[in-house]
Scaffold this motif. Sequence first.
Motif: not given
Length: 91
Positions: A30-32, A36-39, A51-53
């Motif tokens: 889930l973290k990955q 990936k989405e943030m990248d 949530f603040s990620i």
Amino acid sequence: MSVHEITITARDYRLIQAEIKELEAQADALKQSMIKEMDTRQVDELQAGEFSIKYKLVESKRLDTTRLKAENPAVYETYAKSSVSARFQVA
């Protein structure tokens, strides 16, 4: 505790440890996917509902004790500290 009770406790312990390992693998997946989405979005911070990620690279410096010990053992021995830890294993 009888041998039978210890055997059951050890078995339960091993089962829970296996479940923890599986849950950690799921959490990492889930973290990955979030990273990936943030990248993909080229952001290092993302708001998602409540949530603040955040994902940022952090640089740190550590002493290379292996090299220090090899190149200057006297200095290494002067500053080296011993520590004691306990290890628990059910095999």
